[in-house]
Design an enzyme around this catalytic site. Sequence first.
Site, mmCIF file in Angstrom:
data_model
loop_
_atom_site.group_PDB
_atom_site.id
_atom_site.type_symbol
_atom_site.label_atom_id
_atom_site.label_comp_id
_atom_site.label_asym_id
_atom_site.label_seq_id
_atom_site.Cartn_x
_atom_site.Cartn_y
_atom_site.Cartn_z
ATOM 1 N N CYS A 2 0.849 -1.204 0.000
ATOM 2 C CA CYS A 2 0.000 0.000 0.000
ATOM 3 C C CYS A 2 0.879 1.247 0.000
ATOM 4 C CB CYS A 2 -0.864 -0.001 1.253
ATOM 5 S SG CYS A 2 -1.795 -1.519 1.465
ATOM 6 N N ARG A 27 1.683 1.515 -6.011
ATOM 7 C CA ARG A 27 1.882 0.558 -4.910
ATOM 8 C C ARG A 27 0.590 -0.191 -4.576
ATOM 9 N NH1 ARG A 27 6.457 1.566 -1.858
ATOM 10 N NH2 ARG A 27 5.491 0.615 -0.047
ATOM 11 N N TRP A 77 -3.724 -1.889 -1.377
ATOM 12 C CA TRP A 77 -3.711 -3.166 -2.112
ATOM 13 C C TRP A 77 -4.212 -4.178 -1.094
ATOM 14 C CZ3 TRP A 77 -0.771 -7.832 -1.611
ATOM 15 C CH2 TRP A 77 -0.972 -8.719 -2.656
ATOM 16 N N ASN A 103 0.571 -0.191 6.209
ATOM 17 C CA ASN A 103 1.035 -1.039 5.113
ATOM 18 C C ASN A 103 1.718 -2.236 5.754
ATOM 19 O OD1 ASN A 103 1.963 -2.123 2.704
ATOM 20 N ND2 ASN A 103 3.840 -0.904 2.715
ATOM 21 N N GLY A 104 1.245 -3.437 5.430
ATOM 22 C CA GLY A 104 1.860 -4.642 5.999
ATOM 23 C C GLY A 104 0.788 -5.626 6.401
ATOM 24 N N GLU A 483 9.612 -15.442 -18.650
ATOM 25 C CA GLU A 483 9.405 -13.996 -18.488
ATOM 26 C C GLU A 483 8.397 -13.480 -19.512
ATOM 27 O OE1 GLU A 483 9.772 -11.933 -16.379
ATOM 28 O OE2 GLU A 483 9.636 -9.989 -17.372
ATOM 29 N N LYS A 487 4.887 -11.566 -18.506
ATOM 30 C CA LYS A 487 4.521 -10.242 -19.032
ATOM 31 C C LYS A 487 3.114 -10.277 -19.597
ATOM 32 C CE LYS A 487 6.778 -7.948 -17.515
ATOM 33 N NZ LYS A 487 7.593 -8.683 -16.633
ATOM 34 N N GLU A 490 0.207 -11.041 -16.835
ATOM 35 C CA GLU A 490 -0.032 -10.072 -15.756
ATOM 36 C C GLU A 490 -0.660 -8.774 -16.272
ATOM 37 O OE1 GLU A 490 3.261 -8.333 -13.600
ATOM 38 O OE2 GLU A 490 4.612 -8.680 -15.257
ATOM 39 N N HIS A 506 6.306 -33.793 -23.113
ATOM 40 C CA HIS A 506 5.997 -34.434 -21.814
ATOM 41 C C HIS A 506 4.692 -33.908 -21.239
ATOM 42 C CE1 HIS A 506 9.976 -36.289 -21.837
ATOM 43 N NE2 HIS A 506 10.405 -35.148 -22.299
ATOM 44 N N LYS A 605 3.010 -2.903 -7.385
ATOM 45 C CA LYS A 605 4.360 -2.824 -7.925
ATOM 46 C C LYS A 605 5.358 -3.620 -7.095
ATOM 47 C CE LYS A 605 7.662 -1.759 -10.608
ATOM 48 N NZ LYS A 605 7.770 -2.539 -11.849
HETATM 49 C C1 AGP Z 1 7.007 -8.425 -12.762
HETATM 50 O O1 AGP Z 1 6.507 -7.869 -13.962
HETATM 51 C C2 AGP Z 1 6.019 -8.345 -11.626
HETATM 52 N N1 AGP Z 1 5.556 -7.040 -11.418
HETATM 53 C C3 AGP Z 1 6.496 -9.051 -10.381
HETATM 54 O O2 AGP Z 1 6.642 -10.410 -10.708
HETATM 55 C C4 AGP Z 1 7.836 -8.566 -9.769
HETATM 56 O O3 AGP Z 1 8.905 -8.885 -10.622
HETATM 57 C C5 AGP Z 1 8.034 -9.292 -8.443
HETATM 58 O O4 AGP Z 1 6.977 -8.946 -7.583
HETATM 59 C C6 AGP Z 1 9.369 -8.956 -7.763
HETATM 60 O O5 AGP Z 1 9.404 -7.600 -7.431
HETATM 61 P P1 AGP Z 1 10.820 -6.976 -6.973
HETATM 62 O O6 AGP Z 1 11.729 -7.103 -8.148
HETATM 63 O O7 AGP Z 1 10.518 -5.568 -6.603
HETATM 64 O O8 AGP Z 1 11.308 -7.798 -5.807
#
Ligand code: AGP
Length: 610
Positions: A2, A27, A77, A103-104, A483, A487, A490, A506, A605
């Site tokens: 958050c 965030r 969040w 936040n937490g 990766e 992308k 998400e 497999h 984020k």
């Molecule tokens: C990647 O596109 C995502 N937003 C997510 O997987 C991110 O890489 C992951 O949460 C790790 O975040 P960080 O690099 O800030 O630790």
Amino acid sequence: MCGITGYVGGKEALPILIEGLKNLEYRGYDSSGVCVVPAAGGTLEIRKEQGKIRCLEELMLKDPMPKAHIGIAHTRWATHGAPCRKNSHPHSNLDQTIAVVHNGIIENYQTLKAALIRKGYKFLSETDTEVIVHLISEYFEGDIVQAVQRAIQDLEGAFAIGVVSSDDPATLVAARVGSPLIVGIGKGENFIASDVPAIIRHTRKVIYLKDKEIAVLRRDGVEVMTFAGKKVKYKIDHVTFQMEAAQKQGYPHFMLKEIHEQPDVLAKMLKLRLKAGRVTLEGLGLSDAALKNISRIKVVACGTAYHAGLVGRYIIEELAGVPVDVDVSSEFRYRTLLVDKKTLVVAVSQSGETADTLAAIREARAKGAKVVSICNVIGSSLARESDGVLYTHAGPEIGVASTKAYTAQLFMFYIFALKLAEVHGGLAPKACLQLIKDLVEIPALYRKILKGLGKITSMAKDFSHFGCFLYLGRNINYPSALEGALKLKEISYIPAEGYAAGEMKHGPIALIDEYRAVVCIAPQSDVYEKMISNIQEILSRKGKVIAIATEGDQVISSHATHVITIPRTHKLLTPLLAALPLQFLAYAIAVNRGCDVDQPRNLAKSVTVE
Ligand code: AGP
């Protein structure tokens, strides 16, 4: 994760709080809220609303806030309790004299909640946060600082909190353990925030609160103390962060801007990390002798950073001959850790605030391992808790989907592996020099790729309606497949799975039919022929193939329905180049589908809670 902002000073608090929240919206954006202590006195005024911050602003147009010079605000969040108005922060006690933003995660909130209910407290939300404000209320005997001090002793878990009270309208209290919180020092005004963008327009002087510290802010000054109440001599850092770097600068989305920033980011990193053809690892925190003594490397990370670590394993083992394990942090931290003084843990994190990665390195350090972090946010918790930190200096990455941070992390692995090769006597010096020469060409190759993105835009139109994607790669581009799939899923919400191409037969091949799109990463390499066989297997089952191939490849176009080419480069550098078309393909498909590219649903984020 958050976003928290807080203000106490001579100006009108509300616009400062809302502006700060907007700069923290990456965030978390499920809901938001604000609380002020009215200048005219009386109980607290709170407004909160589900949805983006603009929804809160619309609410306040209909139900304006009174004038105030102190307040707290929050963008959420959701962890406990659905994203809705009643679960939004700030949370207050029933007579609305104390309010909290958080936040937490409070791990023991159910126990605390049950005890408070037995004492007669009424809970209005499903959140863990609400126990904090009722605890403070329970301990309040006229001194809000003391009440906060006592309440946080009962809390277990991670929290960064901001607290205001109408009984002490001049005081803003903040505290943190496990979640980031900074204090901004102004002239006749002071701030709290989860991150620098929230306050950078007002001050560059910040205190990075440490775990188990409380900050007491008043208009004319700040005090910091430990949870036990012992005064702390704090350090004021000067933040160099440039606000315009956190603006879109004419791009429709932060993600597109950050994709286009990659040539400059790598050019800057080359300047910082290559001096007269030799790599420099300023910040590593380990001598050559200490590096030479490392017999095993364990990489820990989450999400995209984890994929960077997987590429890093190929690079380090190939260049330096040092064995590397790679683990997602959430698994690493709960395993039986086989680490010792000859183990180097490399933590990769853009934000440096990912809860699982922080927990992982704490476990590793407790077992005697040295920790080096590859991190993008200066002064982040991870950076401060590592023995050494290799900053990627990619600039603020606002888009939730990581792009420039990923390629910057990859770059850092090349530099780190070259250093290890030098110390461990891995790859021959001549071969290292060739790799460095090819590395220096990458920014120019990036610019070339970015010039040809128009072809992917039209290709994305053909693929935006597909219900499921498979991404296939081999060897050093197997992580590229993972990766690429991350992308796409998400930001477009299309199910997408990255797979080692050799695993197709497999199981995953059962998925292939005319409704499946398969992205095959097949640059010129030792496994190219194998990739061509995979592509043929897919085509023979009517699958639709998008191939990422090397410029000038005459064979692939007779196999793949769509081909995206990348310039020829060193075989170890192809993940750096393949990343851009994969990022942009995901971006173009998500835009075609009308998705919120920068703030995808359910995501934030940085995941600062477990
Ligand atoms: C990647 O596109 C995502 N937003 C997510 O997987 C991110 O890489 C992951 O949460 C790790 O975040 P960080 O690099 O800030 O630790």
